[in-house]
Write an enzyme that holds these catalytic residues in place. Structure first.
Site, PDB file in Angstrom:
ATOM      1  N   HIS A   1       5.744  12.908  38.862  1.00  0.00           N
ATOM      2  CA  HIS A   1       7.208  12.566  38.920  1.00  0.00           C
ATOM      3  C   HIS A   1       7.445  11.371  39.850  1.00  0.00           C
ATOM      4  CE1 HIS A   1       7.225  16.319  36.441  1.00  0.00           C
ATOM      5  NE2 HIS A   1       8.298  16.172  36.527  1.00  0.00           N
TER       6      HIS A   1
ATOM      7  N   GLU B   1       5.494  18.269  30.483  1.00  0.00           N
ATOM      8  CA  GLU B   1       5.365  18.961  31.456  1.00  0.00           C
ATOM      9  C   GLU B   1       4.330  20.031  31.205  1.00  0.00           C
ATOM     10  OE1 GLU B   1       6.870  18.565  34.127  1.00  0.00           O
ATOM     11  OE2 GLU B   1       8.722  17.499  33.689  1.00  0.00           O
TER      12      GLU B   1
ATOM     13  N   GLU C   1       8.292  26.121  47.816  1.00  0.00           N
ATOM     14  CA  GLU C   1       7.524  24.557  47.749  1.00  0.00           C
ATOM     15  C   GLU C   1       7.053  24.115  49.113  1.00  0.00           C
ATOM     16  OE1 GLU C   1       9.350  21.974  45.017  1.00  0.00           O
ATOM     17  OE2 GLU C   1       8.361  20.286  45.768  1.00  0.00           O
TER      18      GLU C   1
ATOM     19  N   LYS D   1       3.412  28.278  35.330  1.00  0.00           N
ATOM     20  CA  LYS D   1       4.768  28.278  36.409  1.00  0.00           C
ATOM     21  C   LYS D   1       4.883  29.486  36.934  1.00  0.00           C
ATOM     22  CE  LYS D   1       8.311  26.014  37.957  1.00  0.00           C
ATOM     23  NZ  LYS D   1       9.537  25.275  37.486  1.00  0.00           N
TER      24      LYS D   1
ATOM     25  N   HIS E   1      12.967  11.407  30.246  1.00  0.00           N
ATOM     26  CA  HIS E   1      12.240  11.940  31.438  1.00  0.00           C
ATOM     27  C   HIS E   1      10.720  12.500  30.982  1.00  0.00           C
ATOM     28  CE1 HIS E   1      11.748  14.473  35.067  1.00  0.00           C
ATOM     29  NE2 HIS E   1      11.146  15.349  34.355  1.00  0.00           N
TER      30      HIS E   1
ATOM     31  N   ARG F   1       3.168  24.759  45.151  1.00  0.00           N
ATOM     32  CA  ARG F   1       4.242  24.234  44.116  1.00  0.00           C
ATOM     33  C   ARG F   1       4.479  22.809  44.051  1.00  0.00           C
ATOM     34  NH1 ARG F   1      10.276  27.359  43.177  1.00  0.00           N
ATOM     35  NH2 ARG F   1      10.762  26.079  41.381  1.00  0.00           N
TER      36      ARG F   1
ATOM     37  N   LYS G   1      14.773  27.481  41.172  1.00  0.00           N
ATOM     38  CA  LYS G   1      15.706  26.251  41.635  1.00  0.00           C
ATOM     39  C   LYS G   1      16.975  26.078  40.526  1.00  0.00           C
ATOM     40  CE  LYS G   1      12.120  23.315  43.516  1.00  0.00           C
ATOM     41  NZ  LYS G   1      11.196  21.858  43.502  1.00  0.00           N
TER      42      LYS G   1
ATOM     43  N   ASN H   1       4.758  18.491  41.057  1.00  0.00           N
ATOM     44  CA  ASN H   1       5.349  17.003  41.049  1.00  0.00           C
ATOM     45  C   ASN H   1       4.518  16.017  40.580  1.00  0.00           C
ATOM     46  OD1 ASN H   1       7.771  17.848  42.012  1.00  0.00           O
ATOM     47  ND2 ASN H   1       6.882  18.090  44.309  1.00  0.00           N
TER      48      ASN H   1
ATOM     49  N   ARG I   1      30.003  33.667  46.446  1.00  0.00           N
ATOM     50  CA  ARG I   1      28.890  33.777  47.097  1.00  0.00           C
ATOM     51  C   ARG I   1      27.790  34.258  46.532  1.00  0.00           C
ATOM     52  NH1 ARG I   1      32.573  35.336  51.239  1.00  0.00           N
ATOM     53  NH2 ARG I   1      32.725  33.554  52.708  1.00  0.00           N
TER      54      ARG I   1
ATOM     55  N   HIS J   1       9.789   9.093  38.251  1.00  0.00           N
ATOM     56  CA  HIS J   1      11.236   9.320  38.752  1.00  0.00           C
ATOM     57  C   HIS J   1      11.565   7.528  38.966  1.00  0.00           C
ATOM     58  CE1 HIS J   1      14.722  10.456  41.336  1.00  0.00           C
ATOM     59  NE2 HIS J   1      15.002  10.701  40.057  1.00  0.00           N
TER      60      HIS J   1
HETATM   61  N1  LIG Z   1      15.249  23.729  37.854  1.00  0.00           N
HETATM   62  C1  LIG Z   1      14.058  23.324  37.717  1.00  0.00           C
HETATM   63  O1  LIG Z   1      13.026  23.708  38.362  1.00  0.00           O
HETATM   64  C2  LIG Z   1      13.891  22.195  36.874  1.00  0.00           C
HETATM   65  C3  LIG Z   1      12.582  21.795  36.455  1.00  0.00           C
HETATM   66  C4  LIG Z   1      12.557  20.629  35.589  1.00  0.00           C
HETATM   67  C5  LIG Z   1      13.826  20.180  35.088  1.00  0.00           C
HETATM   68  N2  LIG Z   1      14.995  20.504  35.543  1.00  0.00           N
HETATM   69  C6  LIG Z   1      16.207  20.018  35.174  1.00  0.00           C
HETATM   70  O2  LIG Z   1      16.173  20.297  33.479  1.00  0.00           O
HETATM   71  C7  LIG Z   1      17.090  19.312  32.965  1.00  0.00           C
HETATM   72  C8  LIG Z   1      16.269  18.901  31.530  1.00  0.00           C
HETATM   73  O3  LIG Z   1      16.395  19.794  30.866  1.00  0.00           O
HETATM   74  P1  LIG Z   1      15.921  19.795  29.257  1.00  0.00           P
HETATM   75  O4  LIG Z   1      15.109  18.616  28.960  1.00  0.00           O
HETATM   76  O5  LIG Z   1      15.905  20.985  28.807  1.00  0.00           O
HETATM   77  O6  LIG Z   1      17.378  18.883  28.509  1.00  0.00           O
HETATM   78  P2  LIG Z   1      18.844  19.513  28.333  1.00  0.00           P
HETATM   79  O7  LIG Z   1      19.203  20.659  28.977  1.00  0.00           O
HETATM   80  O8  LIG Z   1      19.770  18.197  28.440  1.00  0.00           O
HETATM   81  O9  LIG Z   1      18.714  19.773  26.798  1.00  0.00           O
HETATM   82  C9  LIG Z   1      18.510  18.582  25.786  1.00  0.00           C
HETATM   83  C10 LIG Z   1      19.298  18.669  24.703  1.00  0.00           C
HETATM   84  O10 LIG Z   1      18.739  19.761  23.660  1.00  0.00           O
HETATM   85  C11 LIG Z   1      19.774  20.430  23.098  1.00  0.00           C
HETATM   86  N3  LIG Z   1      19.159  21.774  22.974  1.00  0.00           N
HETATM   87  C12 LIG Z   1      19.080  22.647  23.724  1.00  0.00           C
HETATM   88  N4  LIG Z   1      18.246  23.639  23.121  1.00  0.00           N
HETATM   89  C13 LIG Z   1      18.321  23.443  21.754  1.00  0.00           C
HETATM   90  C14 LIG Z   1      17.855  24.081  20.592  1.00  0.00           C
HETATM   91  N5  LIG Z   1      17.134  25.091  20.766  1.00  0.00           N
HETATM   92  N6  LIG Z   1      18.006  23.284  19.448  1.00  0.00           N
HETATM   93  C15 LIG Z   1      18.431  22.095  19.327  1.00  0.00           C
HETATM   94  N7  LIG Z   1      19.036  21.574  20.366  1.00  0.00           N
HETATM   95  C16 LIG Z   1      19.090  22.208  21.803  1.00  0.00           C
HETATM   96  C17 LIG Z   1      20.856  20.307  24.448  1.00  0.00           C
HETATM   97  O11 LIG Z   1      22.069  20.567  23.885  1.00  0.00           O
HETATM   98  C18 LIG Z   1      20.733  18.939  24.735  1.00  0.00           C
HETATM   99  O12 LIG Z   1      21.601  18.097  24.099  1.00  0.00           O
HETATM  100  C19 LIG Z   1      17.080  18.030  34.134  1.00  0.00           C
HETATM  101  O13 LIG Z   1      18.452  18.093  34.440  1.00  0.00           O
HETATM  102  C20 LIG Z   1      16.351  18.373  35.114  1.00  0.00           C
HETATM  103  O14 LIG Z   1      16.505  18.172  36.200  1.00  0.00           O
HETATM  104  C21 LIG Z   1      15.110  21.613  36.365  1.00  0.00           C
END
Ligand SMILES: NC(=O)c1ccc[n+]([C@@H]2O[C@H](COP(=O)([O-])OP(=O)(O)OC[C@H]3O[C@@H](n4cnc5c(N)ncnc54)[C@H](O)[C@@H]3O)[C@@H](O)[C@H]2O)c1
Length: 364
Positions: free
Chosen positions: A248, A185, A237, A227, A265, A241, A143, A245, A121, A252
């Site tokens: 997006h 972003e 949101e 942010k 992305h 917030r 989130k 988007n 939980r 998307h």
């Molecule tokens: N929660 C939220 O508010 C929110 C907002 C935006 C995006 N997201 C989510 O974020 C995700 C995308 O995240 P991302 O773009 O960070 O991609 P990711 O987490 O897939 O990382 C991208 C790649 O970089 C590698 N990596 C990470 N740190 C590294 C470093 N320091 N050096 C070398 N390689 C490294 C990872 O292993 C991976 O292969 C999506 O799932 C998206 O839905 C969430």
């Protein structure tokens, strides 16, 4: 060593975001927490753990630390992976006093965060973001989610971390293609809230592309602060917030239409921002000159501003299922000049089609 900058998210529960912190110092911070931590689970990718776990462990010597490695990839944000993490955590004897450290990008942050939100939980979480996107965006705001075959982030929660611990030096190893996702972003943050920061992206392109550490520090800190400011005003949101988007809904639609192949992305968001800018221009919210400035700044960072071989009608159709739609109406975020944005509920399908057409290249 310079001290980290601390900014606070003042949402339902306050939490600090440490910018420019050192991985080695996280242990000292955990020692200072009022509720004792007895055990730590670090969730990471192999590549990231290989690069940074040793530095993180420097400060964690007093704790029982178990490492849970997750294969890289968006598909790992799944219920199946959540179930495996749960089995492993039970095997390690994790209980309600256990703290989860999410060491990685947005995928790890979302997955480890969702795991922390439901395990027994809810247990404590510290976000240690290592991608640009995670440092400026996904680690802040609470989130967390996993995907479902029916859609991205369908199963999620709000689970604010105890803290966000951002070590800028982890970005040194990030491939440029991943940097681009974060830049899209960050530029969006500037476009919706801060014209001065937008000019920073226009004037500092060379330094940013050279990864000048001083300029990067400023870029990440300014973008993360935006942010923090936005989610502090509207954690759930309901209002401001939603502006995050921008780009997006278009992006998307493009990503899903292309089956997540041939467009990242960040690239989807970039093209989406341009489509939203054209739509804003049609509505008199922004001049053509400003649309051109937006395209120009994105191009400076090798982000695309158009796409070829796409059917605008199919893309419009994809936008029908956007989570943000209300009562069958498409809710779109549009820039209003540079440094401002608005929520528009009044976009007609013909106007959206027109915007798509402006970012789709004709094939010869
Ligand atoms: N929660 C939220 O508010 C929110 C907002 C935006 C995006 N997201 C989510 O974020 C995700 C995308 O995240 P991302 O773009 O960070 O991609 P990711 O987490 O897939 O990382 C991208 C790649 O970089 C590698 N990596 C990470 N740190 C590294 C470093 N320091 N050096 C070398 N390689 C490294 C990872 O292993 C991976 O292969 C999506 O799932 C998206 O839905 C969430």
């Amino acid at each position: 060593m310079s001290l980290p900058e601390k900014i606070e998210v003042s949402a339902d529960r306050k939490y600090p975001v440490y910018l420019g912190a050192a991985l080695e110092d996280l242990g000292g911070y955990i020692h200072s927490l009022p509720d004792k931590v007895e055990q730590i689970l670090v969730i990471s990718h192999k590549k990231v753990a290989d690069l940074y776990l040793e530095r993180l462990m420097t400060g964690l010597g007093d704790y029982t630390v178990d490492l849970m490695i997750v294969p890289a990839g968006e598909e790992e944000k799944s219920l199946d992976r959540l179930s495996r993490l749960t089995t492993d955590a039970l095997g390690f004897g994790a209980d309600r006093k256990t703290l989860v450290i999410a060491l990685g990008g947005g995928v790890i942050g979302d997955l480890a965060g969702f795991f922390a939100s439901v395990y027994m939980r809810g247990i404590r979480l510290i976000q240690v973001p290592t991608t640009l996107l995670a440092q400026v965006d996904s680690s802040i705001g609470g989130k967390v989610a996993v995907n479902h075959p029916a859609g991205k982030n369908i199963l999620g929660a709000f689970h604010p971390p105890v803290a966000v611990w951002t070590d800028f030096r982890t970005l040194d190893s990030l491939p440029w293609i991943e940097v681009e996702n974060g830049l899209a972003e960050s530029i969006k943050h500037a476009l919706i809230t801060d014209s001065d920061f937008f000019s920073f992206f226009e004037t500092q392109a060379d330094s940013i592309k050279r990864r000048d550490p001083v300029i990067w520090r400023e870029m990440v800190a300014r973008s993360a602060s935006i942010k923090v400011r936005v989610v502090s005003q509207d954690e759930r949101e309901q209002g401001i917030r939603r502006l995050l988007n921008l780009g997006h809904s278009f992006g998307h639609a493009l990503e899903t239409e292309m089956n997540y192949r041939g467009v990242t992305h960040g690239q989807g968001v970039s093209i989406g921002i341009v489509a939203a800018a054209f739509l804003a221009n049609a509505k008199g919210l922004i001049t053509l000159n400003e649309v051109e400035r937006i395209k120009q700044v994105l191009r400076c960072y090798d982000l695309p501003t158009s796409i070829s071989r796409q059917d605008p009608h199919a893309l419009l159709q994809r936008m029908e299922t956007d989570k943000k739609n209300q009562g069958g109406r498409k809710i779109l975020i549009l820039p209003q000049g540079i440094g401002n944005a608005v929520v528009s509920k009044e976009c007609k399908d013909e106007e959206i089609l027109d915007a798509w057409q402006k970012v789709i290249l004709e094939d010869n």
